[in-house]
Design an enzyme around this catalytic site. Structure first.
Site: not given
Length: 290
Positions: A108, A143, A206, A209-210, A247, A251
């Protein structure tokens, strides 16, 4: 998110002293200078001005800049990147007939280097026909079930991540450009709320930490901004390819909270929001992280 042994927390952001001070060990390594260059000639954007919709950052960085020189070098050469084995497996799946249709993805979509170029850079995205936000893994399974007459692949690990890796490679070097407005706006807002909500026994979000502590150490690891432009990621400690949703599960577990199901609508919302935080830095195809 749900603290262990408790009921699902309300949407109100928990207040109080953050316990990350007991976890963070101080300043981390210096950020790598310059962009990631793969195979000596493909330069990727590893640092860019933060998108206007991100309030807590002025610059966004790929996770690559926070890694040690050994790990960085593994990603800089495809022959040294263990994730490329999974890309090869994904290419085989792309060309292999599946399901009652007897058709392969290639029947396809043709040459993936043309048809899939730019796809990874805009996912998660709105699917008008389905009336929902879909991650790339969700679209792969749609799909398979709708067009190939094949069974859905297990979400978040194994074959589906290999196929996602192969598709992602076709966008390597292109800037992340995830939409946050229009029909995805409410889901994006849900993901943002989740990102800033503290949870679990460690009462971490989240952002704890980030956003607030990237570049600092957590035990022996330098915290990154948690960008998803490098997913799927080959994690050295696990010797497997990991999806963004996979992930997220880890976390949340690390905050000592009960996590959502890996294919839940909650993680779809979070993946949409987190992906949009990296708009402007390059898709890495398959990255290497500790």
């Amino acid at each position: 998110l749900q603290p262990q042994g408790g009921t699902r927390m309300t949407k109100t952001v928990l207040k109080g002293a953050i316990t990350s001070v007991a976890i963070l060990a101080g300043a981390g390594m210096a950020l790598a200078e310059g962009n990631l260059v793969i195979n000596g000639d493909l330069e990727l954007t590893s640092e860019a001005p933060a998108p206007s919709h991100i309030e807590g950052l002025t610059t966004v960085y790929s996770g690559w800049v926070f890694r040690d020189s050994f790990t960085q070098a593994m990603e800089m050469d495809d022959f040294d990147n263990p994730g490329m084995l999974f890309v090869d497996a994904g290419e085989d799946m792309w060309n292999e007939p599946a399901g009652t249709s007897g058709k392969a993805c290639a029947d396809c979509h043709g040459d993936a280097s043309e048809s899939m170029a730019g796809v990874r850079a805009v996912y998660p995205k709105w699917n008008e026909a389905a009336g929902e936000v879909r991650t790339l893994e969700m679209q792969i399974n749609a799909c398979r079930t709708e067009n190939q007459g094949a069974e859905a692949l297990k979400y978040g690990k194994g074959d589906i991540v290999s196929l996602e890796a192969y598709i992602s490679m076709q966008s390597r070097g292109m800037p992340m450009n995830v939409a946050i407005d229009g029909p995805v706006a409410d889901v994006w807002a849900q993901g943002k709320e989740m990102y800033y909500t503290r949870t679990g026994q460690l009462e971490l979000s989240c952002a704890s930490c980030h956003e607030e502590n990237y570049g600092n150490l957590i035990r022996a690891e330098t915290l990154s901004q948690g960008q998803t432009n490098g997913f799927p990621v080959y994690r050295i400690k696990d010797s497997v390819l990991t999806s963004a949703a996979g992930r997220f599960v880890g976390c949340v577990r690390d905050t000592k909270a009960e996590t959502y199901k890996i294919d839940s609508s909650d993680f779809v919302a979070l993946e949409l929001y987190v992906a949009s935080r990296g708009n402007g830095i390059s898709v890495e195809g398959v990255s290497v992280r500790n």
